[in-house]
Design a protein around this motif. Structure first.
Motif, mmCIF file in Angstrom:
data_model
loop_
_atom_site.group_PDB
_atom_site.id
_atom_site.type_symbol
_atom_site.label_atom_id
_atom_site.label_comp_id
_atom_site.label_asym_id
_atom_site.label_seq_id
_atom_site.Cartn_x
_atom_site.Cartn_y
_atom_site.Cartn_z
ATOM 1 N N ALA B 409 0.652 -0.978 -0.227
ATOM 2 C CA ALA B 409 -0.401 0.162 -0.229
ATOM 3 C C ALA B 409 0.871 1.181 -0.261
ATOM 4 O O ALA B 409 0.705 2.133 -1.138
ATOM 5 N N LEU B 410 1.738 1.129 0.689
ATOM 6 C CA LEU B 410 2.757 2.387 0.519
ATOM 7 C C LEU B 410 3.416 2.792 -0.986
ATOM 8 O O LEU B 410 3.453 3.860 -1.160
ATOM 9 N N GLY B 411 3.991 1.072 -1.620
ATOM 10 C CA GLY B 411 3.826 1.590 -2.734
ATOM 11 C C GLY B 411 3.167 2.388 -3.657
ATOM 12 O O GLY B 411 3.462 2.975 -4.929
ATOM 13 N N ASN B 412 1.466 1.978 -3.737
ATOM 14 C CA ASN B 412 1.219 1.986 -4.178
ATOM 15 C C ASN B 412 1.016 3.959 -3.951
ATOM 16 O O ASN B 412 0.508 4.588 -5.065
ATOM 17 N N ILE B 413 0.833 4.391 -2.721
ATOM 18 C CA ILE B 413 0.701 5.911 -2.538
ATOM 19 C C ILE B 413 2.288 6.547 -2.698
ATOM 20 O O ILE B 413 1.647 7.820 -3.210
ATOM 21 N N TYR B 414 2.959 6.233 -3.029
ATOM 22 C CA TYR B 414 4.436 6.417 -3.615
ATOM 23 C C TYR B 414 4.265 7.019 -5.009
ATOM 24 O O TYR B 414 5.278 7.497 -5.992
ATOM 25 N N ALA B 415 3.644 6.111 -4.982
ATOM 26 C CA ALA B 415 3.316 5.855 -7.167
ATOM 27 C C ALA B 415 2.477 6.760 -7.589
ATOM 28 O O ALA B 415 2.409 7.608 -8.334
ATOM 29 N N GLY B 416 1.281 7.086 -6.992
ATOM 30 C CA GLY B 416 0.496 8.459 -6.603
ATOM 31 C C GLY B 416 1.088 9.623 -6.684
ATOM 32 O O GLY B 416 0.702 10.760 -7.951
ATOM 33 N N CYS B 417 2.324 10.032 -5.601
ATOM 34 C CA CYS B 417 2.575 11.456 -5.682
ATOM 35 C C CYS B 417 3.735 10.569 -7.374
ATOM 36 O O CYS B 417 3.599 11.883 -7.313
ATOM 37 N N LEU B 418 4.342 9.772 -7.479
ATOM 38 C CA LEU B 418 5.524 10.570 -8.415
ATOM 39 C C LEU B 418 4.524 10.419 -9.798
ATOM 40 O O LEU B 418 5.033 10.877 -10.705
ATOM 41 N N TYR B 419 3.345 10.196 -9.289
ATOM 42 C CA TYR B 419 2.610 10.043 -11.155
ATOM 43 C C TYR B 419 2.243 11.466 -10.907
ATOM 44 O O TYR B 419 2.714 12.020 -12.162
ATOM 45 N N GLN B 420 1.867 11.621 -10.055
ATOM 46 C CA GLN B 420 1.587 13.494 -9.846
ATOM 47 C C GLN B 420 2.561 14.420 -11.026
ATOM 48 O O GLN B 420 2.462 15.195 -11.871
ATOM 49 N N THR B 421 3.650 14.343 -10.356
ATOM 50 C CA THR B 421 5.058 14.703 -10.578
ATOM 51 C C THR B 421 5.247 15.445 -12.377
ATOM 52 O O THR B 421 6.192 15.496 -13.318
ATOM 53 N N LEU B 422 5.401 13.197 -12.708
ATOM 54 C CA LEU B 422 6.140 12.918 -13.972
ATOM 55 C C LEU B 422 5.069 13.166 -15.034
ATOM 56 O O LEU B 422 5.520 13.447 -15.787
ATOM 57 N N ARG B 423 3.686 13.451 -14.595
ATOM 58 C CA ARG B 423 2.278 13.912 -15.833
ATOM 59 C C ARG B 423 2.632 14.808 -15.813
ATOM 60 O O ARG B 423 3.022 15.577 -17.039
ATOM 61 N N ALA B 424 3.272 15.781 -15.137
ATOM 62 C CA ALA B 424 2.912 17.075 -15.124
ATOM 63 C C ALA B 424 4.777 17.893 -15.721
ATOM 64 O O ALA B 424 4.715 18.685 -16.796
ATOM 65 N N ASP B 425 5.429 16.736 -15.125
ATOM 66 C CA ASP B 425 7.063 17.218 -16.120
ATOM 67 C C ASP B 425 6.699 16.166 -17.713
ATOM 68 O O ASP B 425 7.420 17.143 -18.196
ATOM 69 N N LEU B 426 5.978 15.408 -17.799
ATOM 70 C CA LEU B 426 5.960 15.082 -19.256
ATOM 71 C C LEU B 426 4.213 15.098 -20.101
ATOM 72 O O LEU B 426 3.491 14.245 -20.341
ATOM 73 N N PRO B 427 3.887 16.499 -20.628
ATOM 74 C CA PRO B 427 2.774 16.777 -20.855
ATOM 75 C C PRO B 427 2.861 16.170 -22.485
ATOM 76 O O PRO B 427 1.298 15.687 -22.700
ATOM 77 N N ASP B 428 3.320 15.145 -23.083
ATOM 78 C CA ASP B 428 2.968 14.368 -24.355
ATOM 79 C C ASP B 428 2.523 13.365 -23.354
ATOM 80 O O ASP B 428 3.034 11.974 -24.738
ATOM 81 N N LEU B 429 3.135 12.881 -22.676
ATOM 82 C CA LEU B 429 2.750 11.295 -21.776
ATOM 83 C C LEU B 429 1.606 10.394 -22.775
ATOM 84 O O LEU B 429 1.469 9.785 -22.873
ATOM 85 N N ASP B 430 0.261 11.123 -23.116
ATOM 86 C CA ASP B 430 -0.773 10.802 -23.420
ATOM 87 C C ASP B 430 -0.703 9.916 -25.195
ATOM 88 O O ASP B 430 -0.308 8.542 -24.719
#
Lengths: 489, 489
Positions: B409-430
């Motif tokens: 569950a900590l991994g899920n929580i950390y993944a949520g945090c990382l993904y928030q920043t990753l998406r902001a940094d990579l506008p072409d991700l989709d």
């Protein structure tokens, strides 16, 4: 706890760690990703250092001074431990470490030299390896023969003088038999395309028919066939050449012979110094009798012919007799590992004489190629065409295995002795083998030899099983009878 | 040599031996003959004793007192070694060896009990395992919480009270989301027969698309998917259910996430205490973000839909949107590893509470099944139908992993945090994911997190990568947004 119990507990752990080392060797040659090579070297070196420290641990010496064996097995365990400890503590740490350091480098140099056909590129490594092994042999032998000291690691209690005398008696009979065969009509080879899946299916059937226990083992593909592990985890490998199915099938039977010995040792000896094959020669007697005296017999070839037809459809040979002849075909060739039953021992004798001279200092590395080529032409009747077919063909010397080669021929000699008694004890053997049933023969080998592991010394192990002191007579009689009949000599 | 250099050389060898232990674990679960189990247990115990002796070697204490770190990496290495040494010197050798000995036996007993649906057959092993782990936790904790002491081995610097508080904040939001979803229309599942070979082909493609380096790893089948090893030998396993391809495919992506972390650590840290993932929670953040935030995204599901049609022909779902909905379907079910992103954390919370009670002595093994079943019905709304769907479903407790579950569950929580920043940094991700191209995302994760290995502590590792102190907020926001859109809530 008594000194014996302390010693045994310590030795069991050492043996368990040695089993792990064997498992990593299997892994490296079957499933390891190729990019893992350097990391694996460091992992293996760490484990080797642990093992070396345990094998020279001063506590071993103290325990061995005080230990009293509770029974026959205990006495055998002490015998093995005393022998190993005496050997290991005589080798200076500097020498052991230098050997460990140059071995992978020398092996790589050999591989490159072999591919390039360049003997002189390998010469500096060979010279260094000989010098180190000679020093090791001298350290172990004290004032004795350094080659005997090296051989003793693979085949205890057998002197190289005894081996040389045996080989001297065999050579003229082998040379004469070989010449007679090559002067007779050569039977057709088995030709065609044999798909890998089919060969592996037959391999598995062969392993089952020879009693391999798949619940305590497995078969995989590797560049070089081998058997690895003891007790309840004994794995074998084979290889497939789609136009030469005998390569795969007889490699499988050969490795099943090694594996059957390890799987067949009394479970009470598991993870002790007697819970495994007693010597390389006795080990090879099992792989050879499975492969040759049983697997290449006329009777078993009849069954295998049917199994091959079932798997691959009609074969290039006319019938079971033709199949038997193809499986025992004697060719002119250069390579030891591809040699038939007759010529194999000539390959060994050549190597034995040369390596003994190298370690004793009677031959220098720089003169080895010429000595090999001269001897090969004298024994085989035609010259070596290139180093990869001559002095560079085997990996052994590059990794410091001096004193190992003669154990292959000893295995053949022991197999000959065992087979003579086995046949006398099992009058229905041919009928059983014709039906693909090896259970009486392999059961006999287990009951008379395999289950004892290293309880007795190598020659005693053979003598106990066959009922007489082993010599080359039964093997030579067997070979002459078999090939005289087959080639109508 | 300085104390630091002596220490590092010693630690490298220990790490190399630990890698061997991991390789044997892989072997046991993929290729080992089943009859080798008892022998393997003794081999593992011997290696474990060697490792324990090294990890508690008094020289380590002396070196750690004197060693001075030459640089930032050196300081991190000393931090890890000091932490491990403090833990290990508190665990008696007898206890460590006993745990190593019974672990494979308990795992086998669990496997058999699970197949037979017989909880009581596993109970003696579970009882013994809990007692040993409790003793271990108490030895490490001194007067402190034994469960926290165990958890600290997988997730340093995080107390179980903190986890419990986090879970308390998540739980009402998860329960509400779950109820809303289960009250809405359920999208059709992906149905049909998907042959093993095809699933494995797609698995290999997925592994490649997520950057798995096959020259330093391999994929095999195992009962329980896992990733094993560090550096240049990182192997993963998956499993195949022919009617449920998402099981295999997302297990593969998940394990590739773990493997990418290990393969992606700076090669300069190889075989040092920082040459691997820093904690199980951070590890799980990588497997989860690969599997869920990336692999189960609408964009990537579009690419995977095409790949699946290419392999298996027309699918039961109408289009890429239907495929995305099927891949994110929220079902009523029993099995943690098959749970969707919403309910997965509820499974963890159940196990966390039960295992914390077991180790703290508030719950006995004999009462575990009833406690599980009661809690499951309360959380999920329906009763457990059989032990394989309940208390016997996970391997963890059989191999002594107590304190491990919360890291998922900590991994899920950390993944949520990382993904928030990753998406902001990579506008072409989709757009990238729609083409099956994860390289920008996985490259970001490598550059921001993976390559640092265990250079920093777990929470610092996450904070450095995402730019803020991690909490459950981003994960909960992500889940509510994703499933509100998907289920039109």
């Amino acid at each position: 706890m008594s000194a014996y119990q302390d010693l045994l507990a310590f030795a069991r752990q050492t043996e368990a760690l040695a089993q792990i080392s064997g498992r990593l060797g299997w892994d490296q040659q079957t499933v390891m990703p190729r990019g893992a090579n350097a990391q694996r070297s460091e992992e293996m070196a760490a484990l080797e250092e642990v093992l070396h420290a345990r094998r020279t641990d001063p506590r071993l010496g103290e325990w061995l001074d005080q230990a009293e064996a509770p029974d026959e097995a205990g006495a055998a365990i002490l015998r093995e431990l005393r022998r190993d400890y005496a050997r290991n503590t005589k080798v200076p740490a500097r020498l052991a470490s230098e050997l460990a350091r140059i071995t992978p480098l020398a092996q790589t140099a050999w591989e490159e030299a072999r591919l390039a056909g360049n003997v002189s590129a390998f010469l500096p490594w060979l010279t260094q390896m000989i010098a180190l092994r000679r020093e090791e042999g001298q350290a172990i032998a004290g004032g004795g023969d350094p080659y005997d000291a090296l051989m003793d690691d693979y085949e205890p209690q057998t002197s190289s003088d005894t081996v040389a005398a045996t080989f001297d008696r065999m050579r003229p009979r082998l040379v004469a038999l070989r010449e007679a065969i090559l002067g007779a009509d050569t039977p057709p080879a088995l030709t065609g395309h044999f798909a890998q899946e089919g060969q592996m299916r037959i391999s598995r059937r062969l392993a089952e028919h020879f009693g391999y226990d798949f619940t305590r083992g497995r078969i995989d593909l590797a560049v070089h066939p081998f058997s690895s592990g003891s007790g309840d985890d004994v794995r074998i490998t084979t290889r497939v050449a789609v136009e030469e199915p005998f390569n795969c099938l007889y490699s499988t039977i050969h490795e099943v012979g090694h594996a059957a010995y390890e799987q067949g040792v009394d479970a009470a000896y598991a993870l002790t110094p007697i819970g495994r094959g007693v010597s390389m020669g006795v080990h090879e007697s099992q792989s050879r009798i499975y492969e040759n005296q049983l697997g290449r017999s006329r009777a078993f070839c009849g069954w295998l012919y049917g199994a091959m037809e079932q798997e691959f459809g009609a074969l290039s040979v006319a019938d079971a007799d033709g199949f038997y002849a193809a499986a025992n075909r004697v060719n002119t060739g250069y390579i030891r590992t591809e040699a038939d039953e007759v010529q194999y021992n000539l390959h060994i004798m050549l190597r034995f004489d040369l390596e003994r001279a190298l370690i004793r200092g009677a031959l220098e590395a720089g003169d080895l190629e010429e000595a090999w080529n001269t001897r090969f032409e004298a024994d085989f009747g035609y010259p070596v065409d290139r180093p990869a077919n001559g002095v560079l063909q085997d990996v052994h010397w590059s990794v410091g295995l001096f004193g190992y080669f003669p154990t292959y021929a000893l295995g053949n000699i022991y197999a000959g002795c065992l087979y003579q008694t086995l046949r006398a004890d099992l009058p229905d053997l041919d009928a059983q083998l014709s039906a693909g049933d090896t259970s009486a023969a392999t059961g006999w080998l287990n009951a008379r030899l395999q289950k004892f592991g290293a309880l007795n010394g190598p020659r005693q192990t053979i003598a106990n099983a066959c009922g007489f002191d082993p010599d080359e007579g039964p093997l030579m009689d067997y070979l002459e009878a078999k090939f005289t009949e087959l080639y109508k000599l």
